[in-house]
Design an enzyme around this catalytic site. Sequence first.
Site, mmCIF file in Angstrom:
data_model
loop_
_atom_site.group_PDB
_atom_site.id
_atom_site.type_symbol
_atom_site.label_atom_id
_atom_site.label_comp_id
_atom_site.label_asym_id
_atom_site.label_seq_id
_atom_site.Cartn_x
_atom_site.Cartn_y
_atom_site.Cartn_z
ATOM 1 N N TYR A 140 0.811 -1.216 0.000
ATOM 2 C CA TYR A 140 0.000 0.000 0.000
ATOM 3 C C TYR A 140 0.846 1.268 0.000
ATOM 4 C CZ TYR A 140 -4.587 -2.122 0.917
ATOM 5 O OH TYR A 140 -5.768 -2.796 0.823
ATOM 6 N N LYS A 190 3.897 -15.524 1.687
ATOM 7 C CA LYS A 190 4.080 -16.104 0.352
ATOM 8 C C LYS A 190 5.588 -16.280 0.128
ATOM 9 C CE LYS A 190 2.363 -17.542 -3.575
ATOM 10 N NZ LYS A 190 1.589 -18.792 -3.685
ATOM 11 N N ASP A 246 -5.870 -7.406 3.998
ATOM 12 C CA ASP A 246 -7.056 -6.788 3.397
ATOM 13 C C ASP A 246 -7.961 -7.876 2.825
ATOM 14 O OD1 ASP A 246 -8.718 -4.696 2.346
ATOM 15 O OD2 ASP A 246 -7.838 -5.109 0.378
ATOM 16 N N ASP A 250 -11.664 -9.689 4.701
ATOM 17 C CA ASP A 250 -13.001 -9.719 4.090
ATOM 18 C C ASP A 250 -13.521 -11.154 4.053
ATOM 19 O OD1 ASP A 250 -13.014 -6.988 3.563
ATOM 20 O OD2 ASP A 250 -13.799 -7.245 1.532
#
Length: 359
Positions: A140, A190, A246, A250
């Site tokens: 971000y 990852k 993020d 959700d």
Amino acid sequence: MTRIVLLSGDGIGPEVTREARRVLALAAEQHGMTLSFEEALIGGASIDAHGTPLQDDVVALCRDSAAVLLGAVGGPKWDDLSVELRPERGLLSIRKELGLFANLRPAQVFPALVEASSLRREVVEGIDLLVVRELTGGLYFGRPRGIDRNGKERVGVNSMVYADREIERIARIGFEAAMGRRRQLCHMHKANVLEVSQLWLEVVEEVAKDFPEVELDHQLVDSGAMFLVKEPRRFDVIVTTNMFGDIISDKAAMVTGSLGMLPSASLGAGGVGLYEPVHGSAPDIAGTDRANPLAAILSAAMLLEHSLAAPAAAAKIRAAVAAVLDAGHRSGDLVLPGEDRPVTGCAAMGDLVLAALEG
Ligand code: IPM
Ligand code: MG
């Protein structure tokens, strides 16, 4: 007097924040605290008034307060603006300016809502997890970023950048949270592809030495996402980067039934905290009194707990919400397709929670 800044923002933000404010004021008063509220603009509302999504004086006002309660930002009206000028930039800037690097997103299932999940009851019942998302770094905010011209081609660039101290401080929050819960921490990464994830792995392992009672495992974020749907109850605390968090949060929210129920807290090293529902501005239903204010109300509960040291008041709000749901009241997002039930509007839902608090 304890000052709370309200940044209600765009779309359904003002509606849900209004209800959360009423509930927060009453719960605080019941516990002997008087709050004063200051409203200020963020996101599209600020763009319309001032041409930018966050003004410096709003940042200063927030710095000078005990806590910030935020609604939501964004909407189709501002979709054509460049990334730097969009409403979302206001949200990212306030997080960054206040140094709110730790985003706590708890996902629990209210017993009354087990059927609202798209997953089967036996998978969903008893879910109680916490996503600890890094909030001021990574993809971000990393540089270089932008869209460049490379000869005939255009090239878009964003960079996932983390310094070891940024990883360390969020890992510590993850371990501390786990210590207060079931003592399990899952680090999602990852590292089979990304060097930055390899560094996370190393640093998280180092921090783990200070928390020998916590059972730590490292999970690739793709398979973690899979397990979140397959066996969500296996998770206690999940710690991860800004971008992965993020997405994962959700998803964690939705396995519990509705995004309309999930609160969040964004915290820094002491200082002011910011509280907001995980859901967005839902412009399609804005202004129609159809929004679910419960995520905002539960965010107010987190505010009482983390910023005002009033866990009992927070617990009372949660109990009031559970009682309202147990009594069968549902906002539109919680009604199942084909289910025959009256829908409770946003303000009426706020009234019900207030009544439950008083009762
Ligand atoms: C969230 C939202 C924000 C984010 C957007 C609105 C900038 O999706 O809080 O999860 O990506 O962090
Ligand atoms: Mg999000």
